[in-house]
Each structure stands twice: as structure tokens, then as C-alpha cells.
Write an enzyme that holds these catalytic residues in place. Sequence first.
Site, PDB file in Angstrom:
ATOM      1  N   VAL A  77     -13.177  32.295-118.379  1.00 19.78           N
ATOM      2  CA  VAL A  77     -13.144  30.844-118.159  1.00 19.78           C
ATOM      3  C   VAL A  77     -13.923  30.552-116.877  1.00 19.78           C
ATOM      4  O   VAL A  77     -13.859  31.338-115.913  1.00 19.78           O
ATOM      5  CB  VAL A  77     -11.679  30.356-118.039  1.00 19.78           C
ATOM      6  CG1 VAL A  77     -11.610  28.901-117.581  1.00 19.78           C
ATOM      7  CG2 VAL A  77     -10.951  30.531-119.370  1.00 19.78           C
ATOM      8  N   ARG A  83      -6.740  28.418-114.578  1.00 17.94           N
ATOM      9  CA  ARG A  83      -5.338  28.059-114.361  1.00 17.94           C
ATOM     10  C   ARG A  83      -5.020  26.662-114.888  1.00 17.94           C
ATOM     11  O   ARG A  83      -4.189  25.966-114.353  1.00 17.94           O
ATOM     12  CB  ARG A  83      -5.029  28.177-112.873  1.00 17.94           C
ATOM     13  CG  ARG A  83      -3.669  28.766-112.526  1.00 17.94           C
ATOM     14  CD  ARG A  83      -3.435  30.096-113.133  1.00 17.94           C
ATOM     15  NE  ARG A  83      -2.021  30.368-113.321  1.00 17.94           N
ATOM     16  CZ  ARG A  83      -1.213  30.868-112.418  1.00 17.94           C
ATOM     17  NH1 ARG A  83      -1.673  31.200-111.253  1.00 17.94           N
ATOM     18  NH2 ARG A  83       0.063  31.042-112.687  1.00 17.94           N
ATOM     19  N   ARG A  84      -5.739  26.258-115.943  1.00 17.27           N
ATOM     20  CA  ARG A  84      -5.457  24.965-116.588  1.00 17.27           C
ATOM     21  C   ARG A  84      -5.142  25.154-118.056  1.00 17.27           C
ATOM     22  O   ARG A  84      -5.189  24.205-118.829  1.00 17.27           O
ATOM     23  CB  ARG A  84      -6.668  24.041-116.458  1.00 17.27           C
ATOM     24  CG  ARG A  84      -7.019  23.744-115.017  1.00 17.27           C
ATOM     25  CD  ARG A  84      -8.279  22.911-114.972  1.00 17.27           C
ATOM     26  NE  ARG A  84      -8.782  22.886-113.605  1.00 17.27           N
ATOM     27  CZ  ARG A  84      -9.372  21.842-113.057  1.00 17.27           C
ATOM     28  NH1 ARG A  84      -9.529  20.741-113.748  1.00 17.27           N
ATOM     29  NH2 ARG A  84      -9.817  21.905-111.833  1.00 17.27           N
ATOM     30  N   GLY A  85      -4.915  26.384-118.468  1.00 11.59           N
ATOM     31  CA  GLY A  85      -4.524  26.624-119.855  1.00 11.59           C
ATOM     32  C   GLY A  85      -5.667  26.925-120.796  1.00 11.59           C
ATOM     33  O   GLY A  85      -5.459  27.094-122.002  1.00 11.59           O
ATOM     34  N   GLY A  87      -7.815  29.615-120.837  1.00  5.82           N
ATOM     35  CA  GLY A  87      -7.790  31.008-121.294  1.00  5.82           C
ATOM     36  C   GLY A  87      -6.740  31.207-122.376  1.00  5.82           C
ATOM     37  O   GLY A  87      -6.994  31.833-123.413  1.00  5.82           O
ATOM     38  N   ARG A  88      -5.575  30.663-122.158  1.00  6.43           N
ATOM     39  CA  ARG A  88      -4.504  30.768-123.157  1.00  6.43           C
ATOM     40  C   ARG A  88      -4.935  30.102-124.475  1.00  6.43           C
ATOM     41  O   ARG A  88      -4.724  30.645-125.554  1.00  6.43           O
ATOM     42  CB  ARG A  88      -3.242  30.088-122.621  1.00  6.43           C
ATOM     43  CG  ARG A  88      -2.037  30.234-123.515  1.00  6.43           C
ATOM     44  CD  ARG A  88      -0.979  29.220-123.137  1.00  6.43           C
ATOM     45  NE  ARG A  88      -0.485  29.375-121.789  1.00  6.43           N
ATOM     46  CZ  ARG A  88       0.628  30.037-121.467  1.00  6.43           C
ATOM     47  NH1 ARG A  88       1.342  30.598-122.410  1.00  6.43           N
ATOM     48  NH2 ARG A  88       1.018  30.115-120.207  1.00  6.43           N
ATOM     49  N   GLU A 109      -8.182  46.067-123.922  1.00  8.10           N
ATOM     50  CA  GLU A 109      -8.116  46.849-122.690  1.00  8.10           C
ATOM     51  C   GLU A 109      -8.364  45.918-121.518  1.00  8.10           C
ATOM     52  O   GLU A 109      -9.195  45.017-121.630  1.00  8.10           O
ATOM     53  CB  GLU A 109      -9.188  47.946-122.647  1.00  8.10           C
ATOM     54  CG  GLU A 109      -8.851  49.172-123.442  1.00  8.10           C
ATOM     55  CD  GLU A 109      -9.538  49.161-124.797  1.00  8.10           C
ATOM     56  OE1 GLU A 109     -10.587  48.511-124.904  1.00  8.10           O
ATOM     57  OE2 GLU A 109      -9.013  49.769-125.742  1.00  8.10           O
ATOM     58  N   ASN A 114      -6.576  43.731-112.742  1.00  5.93           N
ATOM     59  CA  ASN A 114      -6.852  42.344-113.157  1.00  5.93           C
ATOM     60  C   ASN A 114      -5.534  41.611-113.420  1.00  5.93           C
ATOM     61  O   ASN A 114      -5.133  41.362-114.562  1.00  5.93           O
ATOM     62  CB  ASN A 114      -7.753  42.326-114.396  1.00  5.93           C
ATOM     63  CG  ASN A 114      -8.331  40.949-114.666  1.00  5.93           C
ATOM     64  OD1 ASN A 114      -7.836  39.946-114.147  1.00  5.93           O
ATOM     65  ND2 ASN A 114      -9.373  40.891-115.480  1.00  5.93           N
ATOM     66  N   TYR A 121      -2.035  37.871-120.756  1.00  8.81           N
ATOM     67  CA  TYR A 121      -1.688  38.622-121.973  1.00  8.81           C
ATOM     68  C   TYR A 121      -0.172  38.775-122.090  1.00  8.81           C
ATOM     69  O   TYR A 121       0.393  38.662-123.183  1.00  8.81           O
ATOM     70  CB  TYR A 121      -2.385  39.982-121.979  1.00  8.81           C
ATOM     71  CG  TYR A 121      -3.901  39.899-121.852  1.00  8.81           C
ATOM     72  CD1 TYR A 121      -4.619  38.900-122.503  1.00  8.81           C
ATOM     73  CD2 TYR A 121      -4.612  40.800-121.066  1.00  8.81           C
ATOM     74  CE1 TYR A 121      -6.000  38.807-122.371  1.00  8.81           C
ATOM     75  CE2 TYR A 121      -5.988  40.717-120.943  1.00  8.81           C
ATOM     76  CZ  TYR A 121      -6.679  39.715-121.590  1.00  8.81           C
ATOM     77  OH  TYR A 121      -8.038  39.624-121.466  1.00  8.81           O
TER      78      TYR A 121
HETATM   79  C1  LIG Z   1      -8.177  35.813-117.266  1.00  6.78           C
HETATM   80  C2  LIG Z   1      -8.703  34.373-117.415  1.00  6.78           C
HETATM   81  C3  LIG Z   1      -9.556  34.295-118.668  1.00  6.78           C
HETATM   82  C4  LIG Z   1      -7.514  33.418-117.529  1.00  6.78           C
HETATM   83  O1  LIG Z   1      -8.013  32.131-117.846  1.00  6.78           O
HETATM   84  P1  LIG Z   1      -7.260  30.806-117.355  1.00  6.78           P
HETATM   85  O2  LIG Z   1      -7.830  29.660-118.090  1.00  6.78           O
HETATM   86  O3  LIG Z   1      -7.275  30.724-115.883  1.00  6.78           O
HETATM   87  O4  LIG Z   1      -5.764  31.110-117.827  1.00  6.78           O
HETATM   88  P2  LIG Z   1      -4.643  30.034-118.194  1.00  6.78           P
HETATM   89  O5  LIG Z   1      -4.753  28.860-117.281  1.00  6.78           O
HETATM   90  O6  LIG Z   1      -4.683  29.780-119.654  1.00  6.78           O
HETATM   91  O7  LIG Z   1      -3.334  30.862-117.805  1.00  6.78           O
HETATM   92  C5  LIG Z   1      -2.318  31.137-118.753  1.00  6.78           C
HETATM   93  C6  LIG Z   1      -1.275  31.996-118.059  1.00  6.78           C
HETATM   94  O8  LIG Z   1      -1.850  33.237-117.638  1.00  6.78           O
HETATM   95  C7  LIG Z   1      -1.312  33.611-116.344  1.00  6.78           C
HETATM   96  N1  LIG Z   1      -2.373  33.534-115.332  1.00  6.78           N
HETATM   97  C8  LIG Z   1      -3.650  33.130-115.511  1.00  6.78           C
HETATM   98  N2  LIG Z   1      -4.339  33.238-114.347  1.00  6.78           N
HETATM   99  C9  LIG Z   1      -3.474  33.710-113.428  1.00  6.78           C
HETATM  100  C10 LIG Z   1      -3.586  34.027-112.040  1.00  6.78           C
HETATM  101  N3  LIG Z   1      -4.749  33.883-111.349  1.00  6.78           N
HETATM  102  N4  LIG Z   1      -2.509  34.518-111.401  1.00  6.78           N
HETATM  103  C11 LIG Z   1      -1.333  34.688-112.046  1.00  6.78           C
HETATM  104  N5  LIG Z   1      -1.144  34.373-113.376  1.00  6.78           N
HETATM  105  C12 LIG Z   1      -2.218  33.906-114.049  1.00  6.78           C
HETATM  106  C13 LIG Z   1      -0.220  32.614-116.073  1.00  6.78           C
HETATM  107  O9  LIG Z   1       0.966  33.101-116.681  1.00  6.78           O
HETATM  108  C14 LIG Z   1      -0.729  31.389-116.790  1.00  6.78           C
HETATM  109  O10 LIG Z   1       0.270  30.455-117.111  1.00  6.78           O
HETATM  110  P3  LIG Z   1       0.720  29.367-115.993  1.00  6.78           P
HETATM  111  O11 LIG Z   1      -0.527  28.785-115.407  1.00  6.78           O
HETATM  112  O12 LIG Z   1       1.506  28.374-116.802  1.00  6.78           O
HETATM  113  O13 LIG Z   1       1.528  30.125-114.993  1.00  6.78           O
HETATM  114  C15 LIG Z   1      -9.537  33.947-116.167  1.00  6.78           C
HETATM  115  O14 LIG Z   1      -8.802  34.263-114.997  1.00  6.78           O
HETATM  116  C16 LIG Z   1     -10.891  34.610-116.083  1.00  6.78           C
HETATM  117  O15 LIG Z   1     -11.873  34.115-116.647  1.00  6.78           O
HETATM  118  N6  LIG Z   1     -10.986  35.741-115.367  1.00  6.78           N
HETATM  119  C17 LIG Z   1     -12.268  36.467-115.220  1.00  6.78           C
HETATM  120  C18 LIG Z   1     -12.636  37.190-116.498  1.00  6.78           C
HETATM  121  C19 LIG Z   1     -11.614  38.225-116.861  1.00  6.78           C
HETATM  122  O16 LIG Z   1     -11.138  38.982-116.023  1.00  6.78           O
HETATM  123  N7  LIG Z   1     -11.297  38.284-118.170  1.00  6.78           N
HETATM  124  C20 LIG Z   1     -10.367  39.254-118.722  1.00  6.78           C
HETATM  125  C21 LIG Z   1     -11.117  40.429-119.246  1.00  6.78           C
HETATM  126  S1  LIG Z   1      -9.990  41.647-119.943  1.00  6.78           S
END
Ligand SMILES: CC(C)(COP(=O)(O)OP(=O)(O)OC[C@H]1O[C@@H](n2cnc3c(N)ncnc32)[C@H](O)[C@@H]1OP(=O)(O)O)[C@@H](O)C(=O)NCCC(=O)NCCS
Length: 168
Positions: A77, A83-85, A87-88, A109, A114, A121
Amino acid sequence: MLSDVDVNVNVKIDAMGAADIPAVVALGSGATTGQLQEELTRPWALCFVARDSSARVIGFVLTWHVTDELHILDVVVEAELRRRGIGRALMQHALTRARERSAVHVYLEVRRGNAAAIRLYRALGFFTLAVRKKYYPDGEDAIEMAARMDPDTGQIMPGRDEVNPEHV
Ligand SMILES: CC(C)(COP(=O)(O)OP(=O)(O)OC[C@H]1O[C@@H](n2cnc3c(N)ncnc32)[C@H](O)[C@@H]1OP(=O)(O)O)[C@@H](O)C(=O)NCCC(=O)NCCS
């Protein structure tokens, strides 16, 4: 198929097309233009993008669907919109589309360090399967995670960790 998503920004998720590739590369997942072009030719690859209200690409998920298995290869994302939902929502969209094609078992994996991705997940119902030592080129371990979808409802079924990564 397009889906509206109830997140804190106005987001739509649909299939990635060739025109989206430069924007997906710019998200910084590490996927190259060539790799993404190849994914578009693979019948088993399901790639989706999240778009904002201007149709700008702000997220991406890449999965492979083989028989009853779905492999999550990447999800990313835009850094400023995390952190706006989103990724979920991308994950849930990919799981729903895969279930429509009879996927039940989901695998991925993730780097041991991370924490954000592991929390995402976990929040979706994934459990740990194994630790793969020095899996990544820089020597970091991978945690292998899995989830199982109920074939009837598509809900993620409760699962128990098979390893505690803290002890491996
Ligand atoms: C991992 C990633 C895709 C999450 O995307 P996101 O849009 O921020 O995630 P969401 O907002 O949908 O988060 C859903 C839940 O995941 C968890 N979460 C997501 N980011 C988090 C953070 N930085 N710290 C702690 N929990 C986190 C929380 O439980 C969150 O729910 P909440 O916000 O209600 O507490 C994003 O951090 C990213 O792009 N990271 C870099 C790429 C990466 O590492 N991808 C994974 C490869 S395996």
C-alpha cells in the site's frame, strides 16, 4: 470484477492491467516492470490494484491460484496511505476472488521483522506454519503462514500456530 471498499479513503479494487504497471512499480514493492508483465500472461496469477477516487493506483496484491491453493506473493500500500484498511481490503478481495475459483488453503511468506504485515495477516486469521531460515537474499528468515477458508462460507477458519517464531 470491481468492488467498493468501506475504508477511510474512497477506494475501489479491480484487476491490474498493463497500464497500471508503472504505478505498481512506483509503490515500491520490489516487483519490476518485466515481472509484472509476465504475471499478466500467467493464467494462474490474480493481481489486483486499489484505486483512489481519481483512479490512481494506491495499492497492489499479487496472488497465484493453483488447484485449491492460493499463494499470496506480494501486497503493498502506498506509504502515506497505510493504516486505513487498504491492505486488509486488498487481501480480502483476493481471498474472495480465489474462493470463487475453489481455493481453500492460503499460503504466504513474510519477513520475520515485518511486524506490520504479520499483524495484518494475523488480523485476517493466518497462523504460523514454519520458519524458513535465511530465506531472503539478505539473510533474513521468513515466517511461513497459512489460512484455511471455509469452502461453503469463505470465512477464514480458526487455526493454531504450528511453530512459535520466537523459539525458532
Ligand atoms: C503490510 C501493508 C500492506 C499493510 O497495509 P495497510 O493498508 O497499512 O494495512 P491496514 O490498514 O489494512 O491494516 C489492517 C490491520 O493490520 C495491522 N497493521 C497494519 N499495519 C500495521 C502497523 N504498521 N503496525 C501494527 N499493525 C499493523 C493492524 O492489525 C491493522 O488493523 P488496525 O489498523 O485496525 O489496527 C503495508 O504496511 C505495506 O505496504 N507494507 C510494505 C510492503 C510489505 O511489507 N508488504 C508485505 C509483504 S509480505
